[in-house]
Design a protein around this motif. Structure first.
Motif, short mmCIF file in Angstrom:
data_model
loop_
_atom_site.label_atom_id
_atom_site.label_comp_id
_atom_site.label_asym_id
_atom_site.label_seq_id
_atom_site.Cartn_x
_atom_site.Cartn_y
_atom_site.Cartn_z
N GLU A 59 34.29 59.59 -54.51
CA GLU A 59 35.34 59.36 -55.49
C GLU A 59 35.49 57.87 -55.73
OE1 GLU A 59 37.38 60.92 -57.57
OE2 GLU A 59 36.28 62.77 -57.17
N GLY A 60 36.26 57.51 -56.71
CA GLY A 60 36.56 56.11 -57.00
C GLY A 60 37.96 56.01 -57.57
N LEU A 61 38.78 55.16 -56.99
CA LEU A 61 40.12 54.91 -57.49
C LEU A 61 40.52 53.50 -57.11
CD1 LEU A 61 42.78 56.64 -55.20
CD2 LEU A 61 40.33 56.78 -54.70
N LYS A 62 41.68 53.05 -57.59
CA LYS A 62 42.08 51.68 -57.38
C LYS A 62 43.50 51.57 -56.84
CE LYS A 62 39.25 49.53 -61.00
NZ LYS A 62 39.31 48.81 -62.30
N ALA A 63 43.74 50.49 -56.09
CA ALA A 63 45.09 50.10 -55.71
C ALA A 63 45.44 48.83 -56.49
CB ALA A 63 45.18 49.84 -54.21
N TYR A 64 46.71 48.76 -56.93
CA TYR A 64 47.16 47.66 -57.78
C TYR A 64 48.41 47.02 -57.19
CZ TYR A 64 44.84 50.84 -61.15
OH TYR A 64 43.98 51.69 -61.78
N THR A 65 48.61 45.75 -57.53
CA THR A 65 49.90 45.12 -57.32
C THR A 65 50.65 45.19 -58.64
OG1 THR A 65 48.98 43.58 -55.69
CG2 THR A 65 51.12 43.03 -56.64
N PRO A 117 46.65 39.85 -56.45
CA PRO A 117 48.02 39.68 -56.93
C PRO A 117 48.19 40.16 -58.36
CG PRO A 117 46.89 37.57 -56.86
CD PRO A 117 45.97 38.56 -56.20
N TYR A 118 49.41 40.48 -58.72
CA TYR A 118 49.73 40.93 -60.07
C TYR A 118 49.37 39.84 -61.08
CZ TYR A 118 52.45 42.24 -64.18
OH TYR A 118 52.83 42.54 -65.47
N GLY A 119 48.80 40.26 -62.19
CA GLY A 119 48.46 39.32 -63.25
C GLY A 119 47.09 38.69 -63.12
N SER A 120 46.40 38.94 -62.00
CA SER A 120 45.07 38.33 -61.80
C SER A 120 43.98 39.05 -62.58
CB SER A 120 44.72 38.35 -60.31
OG SER A 120 44.58 39.69 -59.84
N GLY A 121 44.27 40.31 -62.99
CA GLY A 121 43.25 41.11 -63.66
C GLY A 121 42.34 41.82 -62.69
N ALA A 122 42.47 41.51 -61.39
CA ALA A 122 41.64 42.14 -60.36
C ALA A 122 42.41 43.27 -59.69
CB ALA A 122 41.21 41.10 -59.33
N THR A 123 41.67 44.15 -59.01
CA THR A 123 42.26 45.30 -58.32
C THR A 123 41.50 45.54 -57.01
OG1 THR A 123 40.82 46.78 -59.59
CG2 THR A 123 43.05 46.46 -60.42
N LEU A 124 42.04 46.43 -56.19
CA LEU A 124 41.34 46.85 -54.98
C LEU A 124 40.71 48.21 -55.25
CD1 LEU A 124 40.87 46.00 -51.95
CD2 LEU A 124 42.65 47.67 -51.39
N TYR A 125 39.39 48.25 -55.26
CA TYR A 125 38.67 49.49 -55.54
C TYR A 125 38.52 50.28 -54.24
CZ TYR A 125 35.14 52.65 -57.42
OH TYR A 125 34.46 53.76 -57.84
N GLY A 326 49.60 49.48 -68.81
CA GLY A 326 51.00 49.17 -68.59
C GLY A 326 51.65 50.13 -67.61
N ILE A 327 51.30 51.39 -67.70
CA ILE A 327 51.79 52.40 -66.75
C ILE A 327 51.28 52.08 -65.35
CG2 ILE A 327 51.54 54.82 -66.06
CD1 ILE A 327 51.59 55.52 -69.07
N GLN A 328 50.00 51.74 -65.25
CA GLN A 328 49.41 51.45 -63.94
C GLN A 328 50.03 50.22 -63.30
OE1 GLN A 328 45.30 51.24 -65.19
NE2 GLN A 328 44.89 53.36 -64.59
N MET A 329 50.35 49.22 -64.09
CA MET A 329 50.85 47.95 -63.56
C MET A 329 52.37 47.88 -63.47
SD MET A 329 48.31 46.19 -62.64
CE MET A 329 46.53 46.25 -62.82
N GLY A 330 53.05 48.95 -63.89
CA GLY A 330 54.49 49.01 -63.72
C GLY A 330 55.31 48.39 -64.83
N THR A 331 54.69 48.02 -65.95
CA THR A 331 55.45 47.45 -67.06
C THR A 331 55.91 48.53 -68.04
OG1 THR A 331 53.42 47.02 -68.34
CG2 THR A 331 54.22 45.26 -66.89
N ILE A 332 55.36 49.73 -67.93
CA ILE A 332 55.76 50.88 -68.74
C ILE A 332 56.08 52.02 -67.78
CG2 ILE A 332 55.01 52.59 -70.45
CD1 ILE A 332 53.22 50.44 -71.67
N GLU A 333 57.17 52.71 -68.01
CA GLU A 333 57.58 53.80 -67.11
C GLU A 333 56.51 54.89 -67.07
OE1 GLU A 333 61.34 56.84 -66.31
OE2 GLU A 333 61.43 55.36 -67.93
#
Length: 343
Positions: A59-65, A117-125, A326-333
């Motif tokens: 599988e493949g998924l991501k963790a985000y700040t 960090p948030y806003g970096s454009g990077a994620t943890l795969y 936006g949903i993933q990053m928490g800026t949209i509900e």
């Protein structure tokens, strides 16, 4: 928590060894309790089932700040369910949804310093995978298996901005009729490598794989699902039993209908429709980039240019991308249950 001292915008979409990973073994007819380890090395017998008959799913998924500083994952329960379905198809004992989620939580917590960090454009795969570990020489399922989950930080998928892709209609088949095209298994990706390398050598970004039975309908690329947008703004999703059921695609369908008020239709999409100019926009959707815009499809020398062009995403595709990220990053509900908070 202090983050690793990395240039998050320049790490690329590549593997970096992180601190800890999760391991669980299937023995004596049941899954054992999992544990965390700092050892990134896998040691198996030379006759292990994965090496002989390719019993492996992943599988493949991501963790985000997110904007508020939380560390979250996006719909990991669906990854767990898809891995269960994949394992069953390959005659492997499915790991439970609960243990899958435990592994996700433990790995992210143990490697929190690697979550960009948030806003970096990077994620943890996050890469959960399962393989046959016991020796097997006859053609049959193995008796023992190992489940592992590791993580690696990955940089922005679109470095230098989003540029629409040029695809080619492939002469190869990605999957067989009634085969394993809907299963997320390493064997499917191995079978697509030659086609991908061939496409790249010929100057194309990706392949368009047609249905293997009639070679008439568009299915997917080697690693992403298609979506099309008509002149009227209707989102059209190719339908086939041999397409991998993308979690990103399913999420975009919901976003299109419930957030943007768009009509969505899932049906067979003939290559001839695309050639006739039935669609204004085209995109490829998946975990890595969310949506990659397509500007041109080449069918054995015949260029099919999408009206959205080769400079940027089309307007509907752009809105889908902005809303889902936006949903993933928490800026949209988010819809209930979509965001799984870990820290």
């Amino acid at each position: 928590m202090e983050k690793k001292n990395l240039d998050w915008s320049s790490i690329g979409f590549a593997y970096h060894t992180t601190d800890m990973r999760y391991v669980a073994d299937y023995k004596d007819g049941q899954w054992q309790a999992g544990h965390m380890t700092a050892d990134a090395t896998v040691v198996i017998n030379e006759c292990a089932g994965i090496l002989q008959y390719c019993q492996e799913v992943f599988e493949g998924l991501k963790a985000y700040t997110t904007e508020d500083g939380s560390i979250v994952t996006f719909r990991p329960d669906l990854n767990a369910e898809r891995m269960i379905d994949s394992a069953k198809r390959l005659e492997m004992p499915p790991i439970s949804k609960e243990q899958f989620m435990e592994a996700v939580d433990e790995v992210v917590k143990a490697n929190a310093a690697w979550v960009p960090p948030y806003g970096s454009g990077a994620t943890l795969y996050l890469r959960p995978y399962m393989f046959a570990s016991s020796p097997v020489i006859g053609v049959k399922p193995a008796d023992e298996y190992q489940f592992r989950l590791f993580c690696t930080p990955v940089g922005p998928y679109f470095q230098g901005g989003v540029k629409p892709l040029t695809l080619c209609v492939s002469d190869f088949d990605r999957a067989a009729p009634h085969g394993t095209g809907h299963v997320k298994a390493g064997l499917n990706y191995a079978m697509s490598l030659h086609a991908n390398v061939t496409a790249h050598k010929n100057g194309f970004d990706e392949n368009v794989f047609l249905d293997p039975a009639t070679r008439t309908y568009i299915e997917e690329t080697g690693g992403a699902n298609f979506l099309f947008v008509t002149r009227e703004g209707e989102v059209v999703i190719p339908k086939s039993d041999s397409i991998l059921p993308s979690i990103t695609r399913r999420s975009l369908v919901y976003v299109a209908e419930h957030y943007l008020g768009l009509k969505v239709t899932q049906r067979q999409v003939a290559l001839a429709e695309v050639e006739a100019g039935a669609f204004e926009e085209c995109g490829l959707c998946g975990t890595a980039a969310v949506i990659s815009p397509v500007g041109k499809i080449v069918d054995h020398g015949k260029e099919i240019c999408l009206p959205s062009g080769m400079e940027a995403m089309g307007p509907v595709t752009q809105k889908l991308y902005e809303t889902l990220t936006g949903i993933q990053m928490g800026t949209i509900e988010a819809p209930e249950g979509w965001i799984h908070k870990i820290m």
